[in-house]
Scaffold this motif. Structure first.
Motif, mmCIF file in Angstrom:
data_model
loop_
_atom_site.group_PDB
_atom_site.id
_atom_site.type_symbol
_atom_site.label_atom_id
_atom_site.label_comp_id
_atom_site.label_asym_id
_atom_site.label_seq_id
_atom_site.Cartn_x
_atom_site.Cartn_y
_atom_site.Cartn_z
ATOM 1 N N ALA A 133 91.704 9.952 113.087
ATOM 2 C CA ALA A 133 90.636 10.163 114.078
ATOM 3 C C ALA A 133 89.282 10.310 113.397
ATOM 4 C CB ALA A 133 90.953 11.400 114.918
ATOM 5 N N LYS A 134 89.232 11.007 112.274
ATOM 6 C CA LYS A 134 87.963 11.196 111.577
ATOM 7 C C LYS A 134 87.479 9.909 110.924
ATOM 8 C CE LYS A 134 89.425 14.632 109.129
ATOM 9 N NZ LYS A 134 89.457 15.682 108.085
ATOM 10 N N THR A 135 88.394 9.169 110.315
ATOM 11 C CA THR A 135 88.011 7.930 109.647
ATOM 12 C C THR A 135 87.466 6.913 110.631
ATOM 13 O OG1 THR A 135 89.716 8.327 107.967
ATOM 14 C CG2 THR A 135 88.816 6.109 108.107
ATOM 15 N N LEU A 136 87.991 6.921 111.856
ATOM 16 C CA LEU A 136 87.467 6.023 112.885
ATOM 17 C C LEU A 136 85.995 6.318 113.172
ATOM 18 C CD1 LEU A 136 90.449 5.811 115.402
ATOM 19 C CD2 LEU A 136 89.604 4.021 113.865
ATOM 20 N N GLY A 137 85.553 7.545 112.916
ATOM 21 C CA GLY A 137 84.138 7.863 113.079
ATOM 22 C C GLY A 137 83.275 7.095 112.099
ATOM 23 N N VAL A 138 83.726 6.948 110.853
ATOM 24 C CA VAL A 138 82.975 6.160 109.872
ATOM 25 C C VAL A 138 83.016 4.683 110.251
ATOM 26 C CG1 VAL A 138 82.673 5.682 107.421
ATOM 27 C CG2 VAL A 138 83.662 7.860 108.134
ATOM 28 N N VAL A 139 84.171 4.239 110.742
ATOM 29 C CA VAL A 139 84.272 2.855 111.215
ATOM 30 C C VAL A 139 83.287 2.621 112.355
ATOM 31 C CG1 VAL A 139 85.803 1.168 112.307
ATOM 32 C CG2 VAL A 139 86.684 2.642 110.492
ATOM 33 N N PHE A 166 84.166 18.164 112.536
ATOM 34 C CA PHE A 166 85.536 18.527 112.896
ATOM 35 C C PHE A 166 85.862 19.932 112.419
ATOM 36 C CE2 PHE A 166 90.056 18.824 112.461
ATOM 37 C CZ PHE A 166 90.582 18.041 113.477
ATOM 38 N N GLN A 167 85.478 20.227 111.200
ATOM 39 C CA GLN A 167 85.795 21.521 110.592
ATOM 40 C C GLN A 167 85.199 22.676 111.382
ATOM 41 O OE1 GLN A 167 85.073 21.469 106.400
ATOM 42 N NE2 GLN A 167 84.882 23.685 106.216
ATOM 43 N N ILE A 168 83.956 22.532 111.830
ATOM 44 C CA ILE A 168 83.294 23.620 112.542
ATOM 45 C C ILE A 168 83.971 23.879 113.884
ATOM 46 C CG2 ILE A 168 81.134 24.366 113.589
ATOM 47 C CD1 ILE A 168 81.276 24.334 110.461
ATOM 48 N N VAL A 169 84.206 22.823 114.667
ATOM 49 C CA VAL A 169 84.819 23.004 115.982
ATOM 50 C C VAL A 169 86.252 23.513 115.845
ATOM 51 C CG1 VAL A 169 85.536 21.828 118.100
ATOM 52 C CG2 VAL A 169 83.333 21.283 117.054
ATOM 53 N N ILE A 204 85.262 24.838 101.249
ATOM 54 C CA ILE A 204 84.773 23.868 100.277
ATOM 55 C C ILE A 204 85.749 22.730 100.067
ATOM 56 C CG2 ILE A 204 85.719 25.027 98.234
ATOM 57 C CD1 ILE A 204 83.124 24.296 96.786
ATOM 58 N N TRP A 205 87.041 22.961 100.330
ATOM 59 C CA TRP A 205 88.030 21.890 100.187
ATOM 60 C C TRP A 205 88.816 21.715 101.478
ATOM 61 C CZ3 TRP A 205 88.440 24.716 95.179
ATOM 62 C CH2 TRP A 205 88.762 26.051 95.365
ATOM 63 N N SER A 206 88.070 21.566 102.544
ATOM 64 C CA SER A 206 88.681 21.365 103.844
ATOM 65 C C SER A 206 88.288 19.986 104.385
ATOM 66 C CB SER A 206 88.264 22.490 104.797
ATOM 67 O OG SER A 206 88.936 22.418 106.022
ATOM 68 N N HIS A 207 88.058 19.882 105.691
ATOM 69 C CA HIS A 207 87.870 18.584 106.327
ATOM 70 C C HIS A 207 86.660 17.824 105.804
ATOM 71 C CE1 HIS A 207 91.082 19.064 109.247
ATOM 72 N NE2 HIS A 207 90.706 20.321 109.389
ATOM 73 N N THR A 208 85.609 18.526 105.412
ATOM 74 C CA THR A 208 84.442 17.844 104.852
ATOM 75 C C THR A 208 84.827 17.051 103.612
ATOM 76 O OG1 THR A 208 83.022 19.614 105.686
ATOM 77 C CG2 THR A 208 82.093 18.178 104.002
ATOM 78 N N ALA A 245 96.956 12.870 101.984
ATOM 79 C CA ALA A 245 97.777 13.612 101.020
ATOM 80 C C ALA A 245 97.126 14.940 100.643
ATOM 81 C CB ALA A 245 98.011 12.759 99.775
ATOM 82 N N SER A 246 95.804 14.935 100.464
ATOM 83 C CA SER A 246 95.104 16.175 100.129
ATOM 84 C C SER A 246 95.210 17.180 101.272
ATOM 85 C CB SER A 246 93.631 15.876 99.828
ATOM 86 O OG SER A 246 93.500 14.992 98.742
ATOM 87 N N HIS A 247 95.040 16.690 102.491
ATOM 88 C CA HIS A 247 95.153 17.535 103.685
ATOM 89 C C HIS A 247 96.578 18.058 103.829
ATOM 90 C CE1 HIS A 247 93.978 17.897 108.244
ATOM 91 N NE2 HIS A 247 94.471 19.022 107.740
#
Length: 419
Positions: A133-139, A166-169, A204-208, A245-247
């Motif tokens: 869902a997030k990657t589609l935002g860059v697309v 995404f992270q904030i909401v 610092i190592w989350s959705h961002t 994988a990181s997530h």
């Protein structure tokens, strides 16, 4: 031209003529309605806690936003597209992921077992739905304004902004969920605890970070046209898998019981799970920035006009650390006003490089701006924006900041352990 950078796009892009723009607007409106409904439910049940969560995580987003806005110093992304990327993450990706992750988690329980879903659902369902869902935002950014994605670094910035939204909401939703689970009414303590865990410790190592990694792949797919389509698609897929994988590793129970629950153990787990993707993204940022800098600095090198940029300024402009060193040297030599003037000069020189790459008429106006800022510096007795000798104070400050960050993490973990 550098193989990793394309000339900057014209400033005026007819977004309103793009069908993709209106599709994205519809999706944003639908997502906004859904998030507004959730917010209304939260305010109806826990008004104080909801307001506290929104304010805390909203303030938490500010330094990330400022950092990402400055990450691509030489060719900044348009403010409108940055806002759109953030909004996609906060409105579209979250409104899709909330029901999508639940549905996939239920599917894992049915196809596997309830125990599997309870143990690994967060590591399998969440990353699968959310990263797509997030990657589609860059697309979506590419479809709306493809010419604005002209370096891998652009993809990283847009991906990180989607992840930040995404992270904030998501963090606000989790905070109110913690309030509800505590069953003590409209209290702010669960919100503060959630902020420490999901914001301060994991931020610092989350959705961002995950979004930046996937965005790098989209940037590569769009920009590296000298590579075969198969290779570009493969790299984009590998970057998306890396984000997943990181997530997944971050959400997984791996290492959870390996070191115990002491403060050093928890800190070790945070570093072992979060540090590798962080270092990978920092490496990608550095490499993409260096390629972009080589391209734009190369353009400025052909100007050969010391009134616009000197040889020493060329060297400083091509590196973030050297740009910062030049500003610090100006502050030490001629005061804060000189530091601000150096920053404005560097910004104008970067703008000149972008306009020259476009071959547009705007280069003349940018050159005039550079000369005005240089005149301001000269009036301060500081005619050239160059870096000085490396100061031990800066090194000591960097080491001290790192030590302070670790100390604050230690205190936060200790506070959570005794809460």
């Amino acid at each position: 031209m550098s193989e990793a950078v394309r000339p900057g796009a014209p400033r005026a892009v007819p977004y309103l003529r793009q069908p993709a723009f209106w599709i994205v607007i519809v999706l944003l409106v639908v997502g906004a309605v859904r998030i507004a409904q959730i917010a209304a439910l939260f305010f109806g049940s826990f008004p104080l806690a909801t307001l506290t969560a929104i304010v805390m995580f909203g303030l938490f987003a500010v330094p990330f936003w400022l950092l990402l806005a400055e990450l691509d110093f030489l060719e900044r992304e348009p403010a409108g597209l940055r806002v759109l990327a953030f909004a996609w993450g906060g409105l579209v990706a979250t409104s899709v992921s909330i029901p999508g992750s639940t549905a996939l988690d239920n599917l894992i329980a049915k196809l596997g077992s309830p125990d599997l879903a309870a143990e690994w659902g967060a590591a399998l369902a969440g990353p699968t739905v959310e990263e797509i869902a997030k990657t589609l935002g860059v697309v979506a950014i590419v479809l709306i304004a493809r010419t604005q994605v002209n370096s891998v670094l652009d993809g990283i910035v847009y991906g990180a902004l989607v992840g930040l939204g995404f992270q904030i909401v998501e963090n606000v939703v989790f905070a109110i969920g913690a309030v509800q689970q505590a069953g003590l009414g409209d209290r702010v303590q669960p919100v503060i605890t959630t902020f420490l865990v999901r914001g301060f410790l994991a931020g610092i190592w989350s959705h961002t970070l995950f979004g930046a990694l996937a965005g790098a792949g989209i940037g590569y797919l769009v920009v590296r046209r000298e590579r075969s389509r198969r290779r570009r698609v493969a790299v984009a897929g590998l970057a998306l898998f890396g984000a997943w994988a990181s997530h997944s590793l971050w959400n997984s129970p791996i290492l959870r019981d390996s070191f115990g629950d002491s403060v050093p153990a928890v800190l070790a787990i945070l570093l072992l799970k979060g540090l590798p993707p962080l270092l990978l993204v920092l490496y990608l940022v550095r490499r993409a920035h260096d390629r972009e800098a080589a391209y734009y600095v190369g353009i400025l090198a052909t100007v050969r006009d010391p009134g616009l940029i000197t040889e020493s300024e060329l060297r400083a402009l091509g590196s973030g650390s050297r740009r910062g060193a030049a500003r610090r040297h100006a502050a030490a030599s001629a005061g804060r006003e000189a530091k601000l003037a150096v920053r404005r000069l560097q910004r104008a020189q970067a703008g000149l490089a972008v306009e020259l790459s476009r071959g547009s008429d705007g280069a003349g106006a940018c050159a005039d701006r550079v000369r005005r800022h240089r005149a301001t510096l000269a009036a301060l007795g500081y005619p050239e924006a160059v870096e000085g000798a490396r100061s031990w104070r800066h090194t000591a400050s960097t080491v001290g900041t790192a030590a302070l960050a670790l100390a604050v993490l230690w205190v936060a973990l200790s506070a959570l352990g005794t809460a």
